[in-house]
Design an enzyme around this catalytic site. Structure first.
Site, PDB file in Angstrom:
ATOM      1  N   ASN A 129       0.807  -1.229   0.000  1.00 59.04           N
ATOM      2  CA  ASN A 129       0.000   0.000   0.000  1.00 59.04           C
ATOM      3  C   ASN A 129       0.838   1.276   0.000  1.00 59.04           C
ATOM      4  OD1 ASN A 129       0.726  -0.728   2.687  1.00 59.04           O
ATOM      5  ND2 ASN A 129      -0.854   0.628   3.493  1.00 59.04           N
TER       6      ASN A 129
ATOM      7  N   GLU B  78       3.338  -5.206  12.457  1.00 56.93           N
ATOM      8  CA  GLU B  78       2.381  -4.093  12.348  1.00 56.93           C
ATOM      9  C   GLU B  78       1.283  -4.543  11.407  1.00 56.93           C
ATOM     10  OE1 GLU B  78       0.065  -1.515  11.298  1.00 56.93           O
ATOM     11  OE2 GLU B  78       1.632  -0.894   9.891  1.00 56.93           O
TER      12      GLU B  78
ATOM     13  N   CYS C  41      -3.476   1.378   6.594  1.00 54.24           N
ATOM     14  CA  CYS C  41      -3.920   0.692   7.814  1.00 54.24           C
ATOM     15  C   CYS C  41      -4.532   1.654   8.816  1.00 54.24           C
ATOM     16  CB  CYS C  41      -2.751  -0.061   8.439  1.00 54.24           C
ATOM     17  SG  CYS C  41      -1.349   0.996   8.891  1.00 54.24           S
TER      18      CYS C  41
ATOM     19  N   GLU D  64       7.139   0.948  16.622  1.00 55.53           N
ATOM     20  CA  GLU D  64       8.195   1.499  15.786  1.00 55.53           C
ATOM     21  C   GLU D  64       8.313   2.988  16.080  1.00 55.53           C
ATOM     22  OE1 GLU D  64       7.962  -1.129  11.735  1.00 55.53           O
ATOM     23  OE2 GLU D  64       6.184   0.053  12.219  1.00 55.53           O
TER      24      GLU D  64
END
Length: 518
Positions: free
Chosen positions: A186, A284, A318, A499
């Site tokens: 993405n 993630e 996301c 992160e």
């Protein structure tokens, strides 16, 4: 401006693959497919482009036609990459943080000089608008290297003294070794560099596997590594599918940590393969992100921002909003204005600077997203705009592309799959709520916990709601404003780990406690 050579040089070959005169230097191999020349990528291992024995077709999302071929790598390529990364690790990890920082800064400068080439390639390969690629994807990729080039210089260690024992304790952090990095389709270069930069800044060597659907900008970046001063073997990029090359990377015993961004089912498989080796994992994953809009929200700011948070990058982020909870007293007003604003978003070919939304990533994904609309209709929900309601107009050559209008669903129950599952497309659901306590419970009722937005002018309420939401990130009266120093990641099924400056540094290093008695 530096050119990264996306033009394809060909020689007539009766349909056979023939390396161009610059194939080994640039990684370009031309292939004749009928009358069209296809861009054919090569793996980048030990500082060189390496051909593969088999390839995967990659499609232009805006036309539905094959335009690129990607290596279909496997165990052999991973073994070669591991050998290269292993050999490069002692020298790279021995460099000072300052020396590694200088290399990252040079790579950032080279990416920035190639911004337009990279943006054009990212837009075509992924289907996103050229405007988004120019203003978000590539600038953020540049920023990732600059950010970690700076942050690596400012970490401190811990120290404590025990007088009664005559002991001094302190900590050291050292790079782990070979980092396996798996990035999604993405935000291809954006999220690949978000992993590569902190990994090599900390002194690791890496083997990265971009998505086979969007590999071009990763391949283009490889052309810049030598000029930036990245030694051979420090960054290796191996292309291919998850089940083949991804599993070979994850299960390799000499790759002690895996950083993955993608879907929950893939993450489960990564965990299974990693368990026998006790690997460090950063996962993630997805989100089913709520926007909570209270009656005192500033709708002039809220509506355009929520349209953007729902449909940016075709909803293929996301962090996109897919559940919008609106307080009943303003529900009708919000819905009317939100639908009107959504209809203003133009679906167009990615190269059109005026387009708000481009093409979805693949035919299979488009069909998946459309299937949720069918399910919503079958459940009695109303589709207020978008799929099946409005007409999508496209040029003739793009009729087979993977386009879809931004779609708003209402009159839908919280138990619906459209309110529970990550759709990952230009679809959002709008529902009313009564009280603060009620909406918090409903917002938390899904398995995901990545991000949320809260719209209110009541500061006390914002703090209360943000504290109670089960989300790794909460934005109030805004969306997608990021401070890279702070942790990024989700709760529940949205992933494991965080992160960011400190979190990425700790993930890509091992800590050692040393005690000295004096």
């Amino acid at each position: 401006m530096r050119t990264l050579g996306l033009e394809v040089r060909t020689r007539q070959t009766q349909g056979r693959e023939t390396p161009s005169p610059v194939g080994r230097k640039t990684g370009v191999v031309s292939t004749m497919a009928g009358t069209k020349a296809l861009l054919t990528l090569e793996n980048f291992i030990n500082g060189k482009f390496v051909p593969c024995s088999s390839y995967i077709d990659s499609y232009d999302p805006s036309t539905g036609e094959v335009y690129c071929r990607v290596p279909d790598s496997g165990n052999e390529e991973i073994e070669a990459a591991v050998e290269a990364a292993r050999a490069a690790f002692p020298g790279w990890s021995a460099r000072s943080p300052q020396e590694r920082s200088q290399v990252l800064h040079r790579l950032a400068d080279l990416l920035e000089k190639s911004l337009e080439d990279l943006a054009q390639a990212e837009s075509r390969d992924q289907g996103k608008t050229i405007t988004l690629a120019r203003t978000m994807d590539i600038p953020r990729s540049v920023q990732n290297f600059r950010f970690f080039a700076s942050s690596i210089l400012h970490h401190t260690s811990e120290c404590t003294h025990m007088d009664h024992e005559g002991c001094l304790h302190y900590t050291l952090r050292a790079p782990v070794g070979i980092a396996g990095l798996i990035s999604p389709w993405n935000l291809p270069l954006y999220l690949l560099t978000w992993k590569v930069a902190p990994a090599i800044a900390a002194g690791n060597t890496v083997i990265a596997k971009p998505s086979e659907l969007t590999s071009v900008t990763a391949w283009m970046m490889c052309k810049l590594l030598e000029t930036a001063g990245v030694p051979p073997g420090v960054v290796n990029i191996v292309f291919g599918t998850g089940p083949k090359v991804g599993e070979a990377l994850v299960s390799h015993p000499e790759v002690p940590l895996i950083s993955f961004t993608g879907s929950q089912p893939t993450a489960e498989r990564i965990a299974q393969l990693s368990a026998p080796h006790c690997k460090k994992l950063s996962l993630e994953l997805g989100g089913k992100n709520p926007a909570i809009i209270f009656e005192d929200a500033n709708l002039e700011e809220c509506i355009p921002t929520t349209v953007r948070s729902s449909f940016a990058n075709q909803g293929e982020i996301c962090l996109c909003t897919s559940r919008i909870f609106v307080q009943k007293s303003i529900y009708s007003e919000f819905l009317k204005k939100f639908v009107a604003a959504t209809r203003m978003w133009k679906v167009g070919i990615p190269s059109d600077p005026s387009a708000s939304i481009g093409a979805l990533i693949s035919k299979a994904h488009l069909e998946k997203v459309r299937s949720y609309i069918k399910k919503a209709r079958a459940e009695g929900a109303r589709i207020l705009c978008g799929e099946g309601v409005d007409t999508l107009s496209l040029p003739p050559k793009n009729q087979a592309g993977y386009f879809m209008l931004p779609t708003v669903i209402t009159d839908i129950k919280d138990e619906s799959c459209c309110m529970k599952e990550e759709i990952f497309g230009p679809v959002t659901c709008v529902v009313p709520f009564d009280s603060e306590e009620e909406v918090i419970q409903r917002a938390n009722s899904v398995k995901y916990g990545l991000a949320a937005t809260v719209w209110s002018s009541n500061v006390g309420r914002v703090h209360r709601v943000a504290k109670k939401l089960q989300s790794g990130l909460v934005w109030s009266n805004c969306w997608l404003i990021r401070e890279l120093n702070l942790p990024f990641g989700g709760m529940k099924s949205s992933g494991i780990g965080r992160e960011g400056a400190k979190d990425s540094y700790e993930f890509f290093t091992e800590v050692k406690t040393i005690t000295i008695k004096h």
